[in-house]
Design a protein around this motif. Structure first.
Motif, mmCIF file in Angstrom:
data_model
loop_
_atom_site.group_PDB
_atom_site.id
_atom_site.type_symbol
_atom_site.label_atom_id
_atom_site.label_comp_id
_atom_site.label_asym_id
_atom_site.label_seq_id
_atom_site.Cartn_x
_atom_site.Cartn_y
_atom_site.Cartn_z
ATOM 1 N N UNK A 145 -83.580 -63.407 31.440
ATOM 2 C CA UNK A 145 -83.571 -63.921 31.095
ATOM 3 C C UNK A 145 -82.562 -64.052 29.394
ATOM 4 N N UNK A 146 -81.865 -63.526 29.284
ATOM 5 C CA UNK A 146 -80.524 -64.116 28.375
ATOM 6 C C UNK A 146 -80.384 -65.808 28.100
ATOM 7 N N UNK A 147 -80.211 -66.694 27.431
ATOM 8 C CA UNK A 147 -80.159 -67.814 27.479
ATOM 9 C C UNK A 147 -78.473 -67.815 26.955
ATOM 10 N N UNK A 148 -77.769 -69.214 27.069
ATOM 11 C CA UNK A 148 -77.025 -69.433 26.506
ATOM 12 C C UNK A 148 -77.138 -71.306 26.995
ATOM 13 N N UNK A 180 -73.897 -69.571 31.968
ATOM 14 C CA UNK A 180 -75.573 -69.869 32.897
ATOM 15 C C UNK A 180 -75.039 -69.587 34.873
ATOM 16 N N UNK A 181 -74.329 -70.452 34.288
ATOM 17 C CA UNK A 181 -73.621 -70.029 35.938
ATOM 18 C C UNK A 181 -73.120 -68.836 36.459
#
Length: 96
Positions: free
Chosen positions: A33-36, A42-43
């Motif tokens: 759930x850690x977004x960036x 992301x990969x």
């Protein structure tokens, strides 16, 4: 003495390895759930989540395998089996 060792191995398979698998699974869930905005992040995140989730599954499988091995050995050795059953209890649930 072997019955005690079987019991300790059984506890590892029933408690400790599943607890460790839970640590890996929670880490995978939390990381997922850690977004960036960065595509490289992301990969990497997806890859790490996959590795952690796979590790959780493998550790769980190891716990099952340890318990199966203990049960099979206990069946093959009557003395160890008696002590193992006494320590484990008839229900198969850890006492206390």
């Amino acid at each position: 003495m072997l019955g005690v060792e079987l019991f300790e191995l059984w506890r590892v398979g029933r408690l400790r390895l599943p607890a460790l698998a839970g640590v890996y699974a929670r880490a995978a869930d939390e990381l997922s759930v850690v977004r960036h905005d960065d595509a490289d992040w992301a990969l990497l995140r997806r890859q790490l989540v996959g590795v952690l989730a796979d590790a959780a599954g493998q550790v769980n499988e190891a716990g099952v395998a340890v318990c199966v091995a203990v049960e099979e050995y206990a069946r093959a050795d009557d003395g160890a089996a008696g002590e193992f059953r006494r320590l484990r209890g008839d229900s198969g649930v850890l006492p206390g």
